[in-house]
Structures are given as C-alpha cells and as structure tokens.
Scaffold this motif. Sequence first.
Motif, PDB file in Angstrom:
ATOM      1  N   ILE A  50       0.846  -1.188   0.000  1.00  0.00           N
ATOM      2  CA  ILE A  50       0.000   0.000   0.000  1.00  0.00           C
ATOM      3  C   ILE A  50       0.883   1.240   0.000  1.00  0.00           C
ATOM      4  CG2 ILE A  50      -1.598   1.395   1.379  1.00  0.00           C
ATOM      5  CD1 ILE A  50      -2.819  -1.199   2.410  1.00  0.00           C
ATOM      6  N   ASN A  80       0.035   5.201   0.091  1.00  0.00           N
ATOM      7  CA  ASN A  80      -0.901   6.324   0.155  1.00  0.00           C
ATOM      8  C   ASN A  80      -0.144   7.583  -0.227  1.00  0.00           C
ATOM      9  OD1 ASN A  80      -2.052   4.368   2.477  1.00  0.00           O
ATOM     10  ND2 ASN A  80      -3.684   5.498   1.463  1.00  0.00           N
ATOM     11  N   TRP A 120      -2.939   4.588  -3.528  1.00  0.00           N
ATOM     12  CA  TRP A 120      -4.122   5.379  -3.184  1.00  0.00           C
ATOM     13  C   TRP A 120      -3.762   6.861  -3.233  1.00  0.00           C
ATOM     14  CZ3 TRP A 120      -8.871   3.379  -2.737  1.00  0.00           C
ATOM     15  CH2 TRP A 120      -9.888   4.287  -2.461  1.00  0.00           C
ATOM     16  N   ASN A 143      -4.709  10.423  -2.652  1.00  0.00           N
ATOM     17  CA  ASN A 143      -5.637  11.104  -1.741  1.00  0.00           C
ATOM     18  C   ASN A 143      -5.964  12.512  -2.268  1.00  0.00           C
ATOM     19  OD1 ASN A 143      -7.246  11.467   0.474  1.00  0.00           O
ATOM     20  ND2 ASN A 143      -5.586  11.561   1.960  1.00  0.00           N
ATOM     21  N   CYS A 147      -4.083   1.620  -9.336  1.00  0.00           N
ATOM     22  CA  CYS A 147      -4.259   3.002  -8.878  1.00  0.00           C
ATOM     23  C   CYS A 147      -5.709   3.303  -8.532  1.00  0.00           C
ATOM     24  CB  CYS A 147      -3.787   3.969  -9.958  1.00  0.00           C
ATOM     25  SG  CYS A 147      -2.021   3.856 -10.299  1.00  0.00           S
ATOM     26  N   PHE A 148      -5.885   3.966  -7.414  1.00  0.00           N
ATOM     27  CA  PHE A 148      -7.194   4.406  -6.938  1.00  0.00           C
ATOM     28  C   PHE A 148      -7.061   5.866  -6.511  1.00  0.00           C
ATOM     29  CE2 PHE A 148      -6.676  -0.085  -6.244  1.00  0.00           C
ATOM     30  CZ  PHE A 148      -7.846  -0.624  -6.766  1.00  0.00           C
ATOM     31  N   ARG A 149      -8.172   6.600  -6.523  1.00  0.00           N
ATOM     32  CA  ARG A 149      -8.119   8.025  -6.191  1.00  0.00           C
ATOM     33  C   ARG A 149      -9.354   8.425  -5.401  1.00  0.00           C
ATOM     34  NH1 ARG A 149      -5.940  12.979  -7.617  1.00  0.00           N
ATOM     35  NH2 ARG A 149      -7.446  14.665  -7.735  1.00  0.00           N
ATOM     36  N   SER A 150      -9.120   9.175  -4.334  1.00  0.00           N
ATOM     37  CA  SER A 150     -10.216   9.759  -3.558  1.00  0.00           C
ATOM     38  C   SER A 150     -10.716  10.999  -4.289  1.00  0.00           C
ATOM     39  CB  SER A 150      -9.730  10.187  -2.164  1.00  0.00           C
ATOM     40  OG  SER A 150      -9.299   9.090  -1.419  1.00  0.00           O
ATOM     41  N   ALA A 183      -7.614   6.908   4.486  1.00  0.00           N
ATOM     42  CA  ALA A 183      -7.032   6.573   3.185  1.00  0.00           C
ATOM     43  C   ALA A 183      -6.357   5.198   3.233  1.00  0.00           C
ATOM     44  CB  ALA A 183      -6.041   7.645   2.763  1.00  0.00           C
ATOM     45  N   ALA A 206      -7.382   1.922   0.968  1.00  0.00           N
ATOM     46  CA  ALA A 206      -6.398   1.181   0.186  1.00  0.00           C
ATOM     47  C   ALA A 206      -6.367  -0.287   0.609  1.00  0.00           C
ATOM     48  CB  ALA A 206      -5.013   1.814   0.340  1.00  0.00           C
ATOM     49  N   GLN A 227      -8.658  -2.714  -0.972  1.00  0.00           N
ATOM     50  CA  GLN A 227      -8.379  -3.082  -2.367  1.00  0.00           C
ATOM     51  C   GLN A 227      -7.283  -4.136  -2.499  1.00  0.00           C
ATOM     52  OE1 GLN A 227     -10.341  -2.012  -4.769  1.00  0.00           O
ATOM     53  NE2 GLN A 227     -11.443  -0.781  -3.259  1.00  0.00           N
TER      54      GLN A 227
END
Length: 115
Positions: free
Chosen positions: A7, A9, A37, A39, A58-61, A70, A74, A77
């Motif tokens: 992870i 962040n 993640w 943020n 990839c992930f996005r808030s 956060a 993450a 996932q």
Amino acid sequence: MPTVSVIINCFNESEFVGEAIDSVFAQTFQDWEIVFWDNASSDGSGDIAAGYGNKVRCFRSDEMVQLGTARKLAFEQTRGEYVAILDADDVWLPEKLERQIDLFQNNSDLGMVYC
C-alpha cells in the motif's frame, strides 16, 4: 493473487513517489502488487504511479481524507496474503520483502513484522 500487497498512500508527493515505487520494483522478492491510493493530489502524483503499468493498481479519492481513512480504503483493495505499507516519500532496501516473507514462512507464530 500476489503474496504481498504494498500500500502506498499519496497526497502531493510527485517529487518522491517515483523513487518509492522504483524501490518496490527493485525488490529481490517479486510476487507483489502495489495498491496506490491517491488522496486527491493536485500535483500529478497519480499520473506518475499510473505510468508503471499493471503491477500498480491506482485508486483516487474524490476529496482528501485523513491518512487513517485513506489507508483503510487502500487496504480494502488489497489481494495479497500479506500487506506492507510504504509511505510515498520513503524507499525500501532491495531485500526488505524477501527477508520479511522469509520470517513469516519460517515462523508460523508471527503475526506482524515491521522495521
């Protein structure tokens, strides 16, 4: 399924995040994925991570949240048997994951390893 989900962040760490990701790619233990993640960064950090290909998910808030939240998002996932956390402005030595996985595989009573 990877053995380790890493992870990362990130909030506006474009200056450092490439080096952090590179340190995961340089690991002697290669059965991992990165859960990145973003943020709600405004500096292109997420674009840097996305450029690394399919080992970086990839992930996005939509909006910035506290780091603990956060990290939880993450963590949800991850697909690995183990989870490792790498701050976006940090780097790992090349044998970090190999040594830690070896500890887990040879000591069934361990619940956590950190450094």
